[in-house]
Design a protein around this motif. Structure first.
Motif, PDB file in Angstrom:
ATOM      1  N   GLU A 141     -27.843 -17.018 -31.704  1.00 58.21           N
ATOM      2  CA  GLU A 141     -27.743 -18.080 -30.699  1.00 58.21           C
ATOM      3  C   GLU A 141     -28.986 -18.970 -30.705  1.00 58.21           C
ATOM      4  O   GLU A 141     -28.896 -20.188 -30.542  1.00 58.21           O
ATOM      5  CB  GLU A 141     -27.543 -17.476 -29.297  1.00 58.21           C
ATOM      6  N   VAL A 142     -30.153 -18.364 -30.907  1.00 61.75           N
ATOM      7  CA  VAL A 142     -31.401 -19.141 -30.974  1.00 61.75           C
ATOM      8  C   VAL A 142     -31.340 -20.149 -32.118  1.00 61.75           C
ATOM      9  O   VAL A 142     -31.761 -21.303 -31.985  1.00 61.75           O
ATOM     10  CB  VAL A 142     -32.612 -18.199 -31.138  1.00 61.75           C
ATOM     11  N   ASP A 143     -30.782 -19.727 -33.251  1.00 60.94           N
ATOM     12  CA  ASP A 143     -30.696 -20.611 -34.418  1.00 60.94           C
ATOM     13  C   ASP A 143     -29.772 -21.799 -34.175  1.00 60.94           C
ATOM     14  O   ASP A 143     -29.901 -22.833 -34.835  1.00 60.94           O
ATOM     15  CB  ASP A 143     -30.212 -19.822 -35.641  1.00 60.94           C
ATOM     16  N   LYS A 144     -28.831 -21.684 -33.208  1.00 59.12           N
ATOM     17  CA  LYS A 144     -27.884 -22.772 -32.923  1.00 59.12           C
ATOM     18  C   LYS A 144     -28.285 -23.585 -31.695  1.00 59.12           C
ATOM     19  O   LYS A 144     -27.577 -24.513 -31.307  1.00 59.12           O
ATOM     20  CB  LYS A 144     -26.478 -22.194 -32.695  1.00 59.12           C
ATOM     21  N   ALA A 145     -29.409 -23.246 -31.072  1.00 54.84           N
ATOM     22  CA  ALA A 145     -29.777 -23.848 -29.788  1.00 54.84           C
ATOM     23  C   ALA A 145     -30.196 -25.297 -29.919  1.00 54.84           C
ATOM     24  O   ALA A 145     -30.773 -25.714 -30.925  1.00 54.84           O
ATOM     25  CB  ALA A 145     -30.907 -23.041 -29.148  1.00 54.84           C
ATOM     26  N   ASP A 146     -29.896 -26.084 -28.864  1.00 54.78           N
ATOM     27  CA  ASP A 146     -30.451 -27.432 -28.738  1.00 54.78           C
ATOM     28  C   ASP A 146     -31.796 -27.389 -28.016  1.00 54.78           C
ATOM     29  O   ASP A 146     -32.660 -28.217 -28.262  1.00 54.78           O
ATOM     30  CB  ASP A 146     -29.489 -28.330 -27.945  1.00 54.78           C
ATOM     31  N   VAL A 147     -31.933 -26.414 -27.113  1.00 61.48           N
ATOM     32  CA  VAL A 147     -33.180 -26.198 -26.376  1.00 61.48           C
ATOM     33  C   VAL A 147     -33.355 -24.691 -26.202  1.00 61.48           C
ATOM     34  O   VAL A 147     -32.386 -23.982 -25.930  1.00 61.48           O
ATOM     35  CB  VAL A 147     -33.157 -26.862 -24.978  1.00 61.48           C
ATOM     36  N   ILE A 148     -34.585 -24.216 -26.359  1.00 61.55           N
ATOM     37  CA  ILE A 148     -34.882 -22.790 -26.158  1.00 61.55           C
ATOM     38  C   ILE A 148     -35.758 -22.638 -24.924  1.00 61.55           C
ATOM     39  O   ILE A 148     -36.807 -23.279 -24.818  1.00 61.55           O
ATOM     40  CB  ILE A 148     -35.600 -22.179 -27.380  1.00 61.55           C
ATOM     41  N   LEU A 149     -35.322 -21.807 -23.991  1.00 59.20           N
ATOM     42  CA  LEU A 149     -36.157 -21.433 -22.858  1.00 59.20           C
ATOM     43  C   LEU A 149     -36.753 -20.068 -23.175  1.00 59.20           C
ATOM     44  O   LEU A 149     -36.063 -19.045 -23.134  1.00 59.20           O
ATOM     45  CB  LEU A 149     -35.330 -21.363 -21.561  1.00 59.20           C
ATOM     46  N   HIS A 150     -38.045 -20.059 -23.520  1.00 59.19           N
ATOM     47  CA  HIS A 150     -38.723 -18.795 -23.838  1.00 59.19           C
ATOM     48  C   HIS A 150     -39.314 -18.233 -22.551  1.00 59.19           C
ATOM     49  O   HIS A 150     -40.293 -18.761 -22.022  1.00 59.19           O
ATOM     50  CB  HIS A 150     -39.813 -19.039 -24.878  1.00 59.19           C
ATOM     51  N   LEU A 151     -38.702 -17.176 -22.047  1.00 57.03           N
ATOM     52  CA  LEU A 151     -39.157 -16.590 -20.789  1.00 57.03           C
ATOM     53  C   LEU A 151     -40.271 -15.590 -21.021  1.00 57.03           C
ATOM     54  O   LEU A 151     -40.186 -14.739 -21.921  1.00 57.03           O
ATOM     55  CB  LEU A 151     -37.989 -15.915 -20.056  1.00 57.03           C
ATOM     56  N   LEU A 152     -41.296 -15.693 -20.188  1.00 57.25           N
ATOM     57  CA  LEU A 152     -42.417 -14.763 -20.226  1.00 57.25           C
ATOM     58  C   LEU A 152     -42.694 -14.271 -18.815  1.00 57.25           C
ATOM     59  O   LEU A 152     -42.368 -14.952 -17.833  1.00 57.25           O
ATOM     60  CB  LEU A 152     -43.670 -15.434 -20.806  1.00 57.25           C
ATOM     61  N   ASP A 153     -43.313 -13.127 -18.720  1.00 59.45           N
ATOM     62  CA  ASP A 153     -43.647 -12.526 -17.424  1.00 59.45           C
ATOM     63  C   ASP A 153     -45.033 -13.017 -17.005  1.00 59.45           C
ATOM     64  O   ASP A 153     -46.054 -12.634 -17.586  1.00 59.45           O
ATOM     65  CB  ASP A 153     -43.627 -11.002 -17.552  1.00 59.45           C
ATOM     66  N   ALA A 154     -45.086 -13.877 -15.989  1.00 62.03           N
ATOM     67  CA  ALA A 154     -46.367 -14.436 -15.543  1.00 62.03           C
ATOM     68  C   ALA A 154     -47.266 -13.380 -14.942  1.00 62.03           C
ATOM     69  O   ALA A 154     -48.491 -13.544 -14.904  1.00 62.03           O
ATOM     70  CB  ALA A 154     -46.125 -15.554 -14.525  1.00 62.03           C
ATOM     71  N   SER A 155     -46.692 -12.280 -14.488  1.00 62.31           N
ATOM     72  CA  SER A 155     -47.493 -11.245 -13.833  1.00 62.31           C
ATOM     73  C   SER A 155     -48.265 -10.389 -14.825  1.00 62.31           C
ATOM     74  O   SER A 155     -49.203  -9.696 -14.445  1.00 62.31           O
ATOM     75  CB  SER A 155     -46.584 -10.342 -12.981  1.00 62.31           C
ATOM     76  N   ARG A 156     -47.876 -10.445 -16.111  1.00 56.52           N
ATOM     77  CA  ARG A 156     -48.601  -9.641 -17.102  1.00 56.52           C
ATOM     78  C   ARG A 156     -49.205 -10.479 -18.214  1.00 56.52           C
ATOM     79  O   ARG A 156     -49.974  -9.982 -19.039  1.00 56.52           O
ATOM     80  CB  ARG A 156     -47.676  -8.577 -17.699  1.00 56.52           C
ATOM     81  N   GLY A 157     -48.848 -11.775 -18.295  1.00 58.59           N
ATOM     82  CA  GLY A 157     -49.425 -12.652 -19.304  1.00 58.59           C
ATOM     83  C   GLY A 157     -48.784 -12.455 -20.661  1.00 58.59           C
ATOM     84  O   GLY A 157     -47.919 -11.605 -20.848  1.00 58.59           O
ATOM     85  N   PRO A 158     -49.216 -13.258 -21.646  1.00 58.61           N
ATOM     86  CA  PRO A 158     -48.619 -13.179 -22.976  1.00 58.61           C
ATOM     87  C   PRO A 158     -48.988 -11.896 -23.698  1.00 58.61           C
ATOM     88  O   PRO A 158     -50.059 -11.331 -23.477  1.00 58.61           O
ATOM     89  CB  PRO A 158     -49.195 -14.409 -23.694  1.00 58.61           C
ATOM     90  N   THR A 159     -48.103 -11.456 -24.572  1.00 55.34           N
ATOM     91  CA  THR A 159     -48.342 -10.258 -25.380  1.00 55.34           C
ATOM     92  C   THR A 159     -48.118 -10.589 -26.848  1.00 55.34           C
ATOM     93  O   THR A 159     -47.610 -11.656 -27.193  1.00 55.34           O
ATOM     94  CB  THR A 159     -47.384  -9.118 -24.977  1.00 55.34           C
ATOM     95  N   ARG A 160     -48.488  -9.653 -27.724  1.00 56.25           N
ATOM     96  CA  ARG A 160     -48.253  -9.867 -29.141  1.00 56.25           C
ATOM     97  C   ARG A 160     -46.758  -9.923 -29.448  1.00 56.25           C
ATOM     98  O   ARG A 160     -46.332 -10.613 -30.380  1.00 56.25           O
ATOM     99  CB  ARG A 160     -48.922  -8.751 -29.949  1.00 56.25           C
TER     100      ARG A 160
END
Length: 468
Positions: free
Chosen positions: A309-328
């Motif tokens: 589905e990501v490969d066919k997307a017009d827009v990607i909403l990349h969700l992240l957890d603000a309470s823990r910050g970015p991870t590898r």
């Protein structure tokens, strides 16, 4: 496209039960079919008659309204007979079968998808853009889309295309006349203001393209894919955007195993929001001592479908957890996103992190801080999606354009650009200038069907519903 004069019939109303159902017949000579169905009853054109619908043995199938339209005063331009009865599927099938039986000697056959509208096009009742608008009006998912489709069906889109063609033809006429009489030795480009006319055509074409591109959004919308690790709030965000509990939300990671699609509308623009399975790898859950919590087969299939589905997307909403910050793991997900697709980094759960709703335009992507649970910052996301879509409330009429219309307009623009380059060479390249204008005209005419291949027409009408 070869015109088949054989009469056709089909159920013209949607499948299922309804108060009224319609069987439609179209052909060049329906008198024998009318006699077989209704004996010596005289049907006055464009007047309703209440009559029984009978089997060949004279037993009654149903009773209803009969409408007869004489050629060319009908939707198809042929004679048209409509039988309006009770809308039960069995009744409609019996009535259609009786019509086919009554018309078998005249070659009456079941209509192909879109064949009624195809005949309207071939009989000059509609041009191709109007014919496509019929299908678009039926399939419109929003009030704005229906309004724009109705505009195109009424001929508004075709009218502006014809006006563009007229301007191109006028300029072509001047160029061709100059080529036919070279002994005049006049500076054609200066005396006829050819460059000024060309600039005017280019500006008009750009305006039509902008309106058509906006209309294309109303028709097709955008595919917006929610992607991210498990338990970052993708399903909660889908529910918040949809305004309903369309996805199951639990604190258990991996609850969503397959995609969930919900179409929402923002200012009339349809957005197909696709919630997907959370993305994780085997090593993400490695326990002390090297023991790995294996991803089961169902979850693995869900993750594979997420990437599809990501490969066919017009827009990607990349969700992240603000309470823990970015991870590898988040960085690994970003690394697999396809190039050229807009990405919005959505920092969810700000109710736990202490952030305030906001938007940061950063070099890597637009970052939006929100809480799906508290519905805080959702409107910021909606507006960013509209911005990416290129939607503007212009207040002007929009045309519910299709991809082929946009391609034709784009190619016409390219030919005009090439014509402008030849115009810069003064009178030395008038023959090439004329050729680019001819190609521009062909591209524009393909929109309304005045210049279209039979293969293209076959593809367009095959996508209509049967009975239309």
């Amino acid at each position: 496209m070869i015109y088949d004069p054989v009469p056709i019939a089909a159920i013209a109303t949607a499948p299922g039960r309804g108060g009224i159902g319609v069987v439609r017949i179209s052909g060049r000579n329906l008198a024998p079919i009318i006699r077989a169905l209704f004996g010596n009853t005289v049907l006055k054109p464009r007047h309703a008659s209440y009559l029984p619908f009978r089997h060949a043995d004279n037993s009654i199938i149903d009773q209803g309204i009969v409408l007869y339209f004489n050629a060319p005063h009908s939707y198809t331009g042929e004679e048209v007979l409509e039988l309006q009865g009770h809308g039960g599927p069995v009744v409609m099938q019996m009535l259609l079968a009786r019509c086919l039986e009554a018309g078998k000697d005249g070659g009456l056959r079941l209509a192909q998808p879109g064949e009624f509208t195809q005949r309207a096009f071939l009989n000059d009742k509609l041009d191709l853009a109007q014919a496509e608008a019929v299908s678009d009006l039926i399939e419109a998912s929003t009030e704005a889309a229906a309004k724009s489709a109705s505009q195109s069906l009424s001929g508004a889109f075709s009218k502006v295309i014809h006006e563009l063609v007229d301007k191109v033809v006028h300029l072509r006429m001047l160029v061709e006349a100059t080529l036919d009489f070279p002994e005049e030795e006049i500076d054609f480009l200066e005396k006829s203001d050819a460059r000024g006319q060309l600039t005017t055509i280019q500006a008009a074409l750009q305006k039509v393209f902008d309106q058509a591109a906006q209309g294309a959004l109303l028709r097709a919308g955008l595919n917006v894919v929610l992607a991210g690790q498990p338990n970052v709030g993708k399903s909660s965000l889908l529910n918040a955007l949809a305004g309903d509990e369309v996805a199951i939300v639990t604190p258990i990671a991996g609850t969503t195993r397959d995609k969930v699609t919900e179409t929402i509308h923002i200012e009339g623009i349809p957005l197909n929001i696709i919630d997907t399975a959370g993305i994780r790898h085997e090593h993400d859950d490695a326990e002390p001592g090297g023991i790995v919590n294996a991803i089961d087969t169902v979850e693995r299939i869900g993750i594979e479908r997420t990437w599809a589905e990501v490969d066919k997307a017009d827009v990607i909403l990349h969700l992240l957890d603000a309470s823990r910050g970015p991870t590898r793991a988040d960085e690994a997900i970003v690394a697999r996103f396809p190039d050229g697709v807009p990405v919005i980094r959505v920092w969810n759960k700000i109710d736990l992190s202490g952030h305030h709703p906001g938007v940061d335009q950063m070099s890597d992507a637009t970052h939006i801080y929100l809480s799906a649970q508290e519905h805080a910052g959702i409107e910021l996301l909606r507006q960013e999606l509209l911005r990416i879509a290129g939607w503007e409330q212009t207040g002007e009429s929009l045309y519910l354009a299709r991809e082929r219309h946009l391609i034709a307009l784009k190619h016409a623009h390219e030919h005009l650009q090439q014509a402008a380059e030849y115009a810069a060479q003064n009178d030395q390249s008038l023959d090439l200038f004329a050729e680019e204008l001819r190609l521009t005209q062909d591209r524009l005419n393909s929109i309304t069907g005045e210049f279209s291949s039979d293969d293209l027409l076959g593809v367009i009408f095959s996508r209509f519903c049967i009975g239309k």
